[in-house]
Design a protein around this motif. Sequence first.
Motif, short mmCIF file in Angstrom:
data_model
loop_
_atom_site.label_atom_id
_atom_site.label_comp_id
_atom_site.label_asym_id
_atom_site.label_seq_id
_atom_site.Cartn_x
_atom_site.Cartn_y
_atom_site.Cartn_z
N GLY A 28 0.63 -1.29 0.04
CA GLY A 28 0.03 -0.05 -0.03
C GLY A 28 0.73 1.26 0.02
O GLY A 28 0.18 2.26 -0.05
N ALA A 29 2.15 1.05 -0.13
CA ALA A 29 2.97 2.54 -0.18
C ALA A 29 3.22 2.69 -1.72
O ALA A 29 2.80 2.10 -2.33
CB ALA A 29 4.13 1.92 0.67
N ALA A 30 4.07 3.44 -2.00
CA ALA A 30 4.56 3.87 -3.33
C ALA A 30 6.14 4.25 -3.40
O ALA A 30 6.60 4.89 -2.17
CB ALA A 30 3.84 4.92 -3.91
N VAL A 31 6.69 4.03 -4.39
CA VAL A 31 8.14 4.60 -4.38
C VAL A 31 8.15 6.13 -4.65
O VAL A 31 7.27 6.77 -5.19
CB VAL A 31 8.74 3.92 -5.71
CG1 VAL A 31 10.06 4.36 -5.84
CG2 VAL A 31 8.78 2.41 -5.85
N LEU A 173 11.85 -3.26 -2.93
CA LEU A 173 10.94 -2.15 -2.44
C LEU A 173 9.31 -2.75 -2.25
O LEU A 173 8.76 -2.13 -1.67
CB LEU A 173 10.96 -1.07 -3.18
CG LEU A 173 12.20 -0.21 -2.97
CD1 LEU A 173 12.01 0.96 -4.23
CD2 LEU A 173 12.32 0.56 -1.68
N GLY A 174 9.12 -3.89 -2.94
CA GLY A 174 7.91 -4.53 -2.70
C GLY A 174 6.96 -4.37 -4.10
O GLY A 174 5.66 -4.60 -3.88
N VAL A 175 7.52 -3.81 -5.09
CA VAL A 175 6.57 -3.46 -6.14
C VAL A 175 6.38 -4.78 -6.82
O VAL A 175 7.10 -5.72 -7.04
CB VAL A 175 7.30 -2.71 -7.20
CG1 VAL A 175 6.50 -2.19 -8.47
CG2 VAL A 175 7.73 -1.28 -6.47
N PRO A 176 4.96 -5.09 -7.20
CA PRO A 176 4.52 -6.23 -7.93
C PRO A 176 5.30 -6.58 -9.10
O PRO A 176 5.61 -5.43 -9.92
CB PRO A 176 3.11 -6.15 -8.11
CG PRO A 176 2.97 -4.95 -7.23
CD PRO A 176 3.92 -3.95 -7.11
N ARG A 177 5.38 -7.90 -9.58
CA ARG A 177 6.21 -8.26 -10.66
C ARG A 177 5.55 -7.69 -11.99
O ARG A 177 6.08 -7.51 -12.95
CB ARG A 177 6.47 -9.89 -10.47
CG ARG A 177 7.23 -10.26 -11.87
CD ARG A 177 7.46 -11.57 -11.76
NE ARG A 177 8.57 -11.92 -11.07
CZ ARG A 177 9.55 -13.18 -10.79
NH1 ARG A 177 9.09 -14.10 -11.46
NH2 ARG A 177 10.57 -13.08 -9.74
N MET A 250 20.94 -8.75 0.61
CA MET A 250 19.32 -7.74 1.05
C MET A 250 18.64 -8.60 1.85
O MET A 250 17.67 -9.30 1.71
CB MET A 250 18.71 -7.36 -0.20
CG MET A 250 19.37 -6.16 -0.91
SD MET A 250 19.58 -4.66 0.10
CE MET A 250 18.39 -4.05 0.14
N THR A 251 19.19 -8.70 3.13
CA THR A 251 18.47 -9.38 4.47
C THR A 251 16.96 -8.60 4.51
O THR A 251 16.81 -7.50 4.01
CB THR A 251 19.23 -9.26 5.53
OG1 THR A 251 19.37 -7.92 5.95
CG2 THR A 251 20.59 -9.82 5.40
N PRO A 252 15.97 -9.47 5.28
CA PRO A 252 14.87 -8.59 5.68
C PRO A 252 15.08 -7.45 6.14
O PRO A 252 14.33 -6.13 6.08
CB PRO A 252 14.21 -9.69 6.25
CG PRO A 252 14.57 -11.06 5.90
CD PRO A 252 16.26 -10.78 5.67
N GLN A 253 16.14 -7.32 7.29
CA GLN A 253 16.60 -5.77 7.70
C GLN A 253 16.87 -4.80 6.85
O GLN A 253 16.31 -3.45 6.82
CB GLN A 253 17.51 -6.15 8.81
CG GLN A 253 17.19 -7.11 10.20
CD GLN A 253 17.10 -8.38 9.55
OE1 GLN A 253 17.69 -8.87 8.58
NE2 GLN A 253 16.40 -9.22 10.57
N LEU A 258 15.80 0.06 3.17
CA LEU A 258 15.38 0.28 1.89
C LEU A 258 14.07 1.04 1.61
O LEU A 258 13.97 2.08 1.12
CB LEU A 258 15.87 -0.54 0.78
CG LEU A 258 16.06 -0.18 -0.68
CD1 LEU A 258 17.16 0.44 -0.74
CD2 LEU A 258 15.87 -1.36 -1.57
N ARG A 259 13.22 0.44 2.30
CA ARG A 259 11.83 0.78 1.87
C ARG A 259 11.46 1.96 2.97
O ARG A 259 10.98 2.93 2.31
CB ARG A 259 10.92 -0.34 2.52
CG ARG A 259 10.79 -1.47 1.59
CD ARG A 259 9.90 -2.52 2.13
NE ARG A 259 10.24 -3.90 1.01
CZ ARG A 259 9.58 -4.78 0.90
NH1 ARG A 259 8.57 -5.19 2.00
NH2 ARG A 259 9.64 -5.68 0.09
#
Length: 268
Positions: A28-31, A173-177, A250-253, A258-259
């Motif tokens: 639900g966020a955005a770059v 960053l979690g952007v969908p594929r 790029m570990t979860p932390q 980054l996010r």
Amino acid sequence: MTIKPARVLDITGGFNFRELGGYPTVNGAAVAWHRLLRTAHLSDLTANDWRGLQAYGVGQIIDLRSRVERRQFPDMPQPGVTIHVIPVFDNDETESSTAAAQTHREFSVNPNGGYRHMLYVYRRLIINPGAQRAYRQVFETLLTTPKNVATIFHCSAGKDRTGIGAVFILSALGVPRKQIFADYLLTNSASTQHIEARVKDAKNQYRTVAFQQSIRDLASVNIDYLQQALMLVDYQYGGMQAYLQEVLGMTPQRQQTLRQLYLTRRCD
């Protein structure tokens, strides 16, 4: 010159100059805008272009090109802009490798020569230790960049090394594929003049139709190229999250950091 936020930026001396801002994430966020810019080489940018980019917030460049490319088309130092040289390959294996006589001969008789070459390059972008090391360094650089600084990352045409870099960054960053695929393919419409000029140049040199097709395939992006890379990521490394963590560090932390740096609240 004032540069307005847009997906494809209006840069006089550049092409395939693009913003990653505004892409939605699965959470639900955005770059954030004014943070991540991807493009081709910068050597033709005008002084007016640079004034606009610095006003836009650009304070950092990540150059993914080889030594030969940097010598041929150098990034000119700009006041207040730091340049990080992080070559993905020792040589440009995407386009400049067409200078090899043997490759030229193949392209002249095989219209699929350029296409097949690019599939090979995309495999190398995933499995080559030097490429893996370079993308780890890209993330290291982004993780230590202040929130008020925009970063340009680029190669020669802004499509393959830069394209895969964008895939990794947007994935972290979690952007969908699906959105990542769309960003990747945008290169073709953002580079139309460059692509057509390369094909026209081949035609003017009386190159064969097969050669012209190979040049088009080298100068463009193709969903097959990206799928080739992601197939390796999925089946050889266990998926993008496994690749990001185990290969690129790029570990979860670190992904969370980054996010925090590059995402903002989404405004629809």
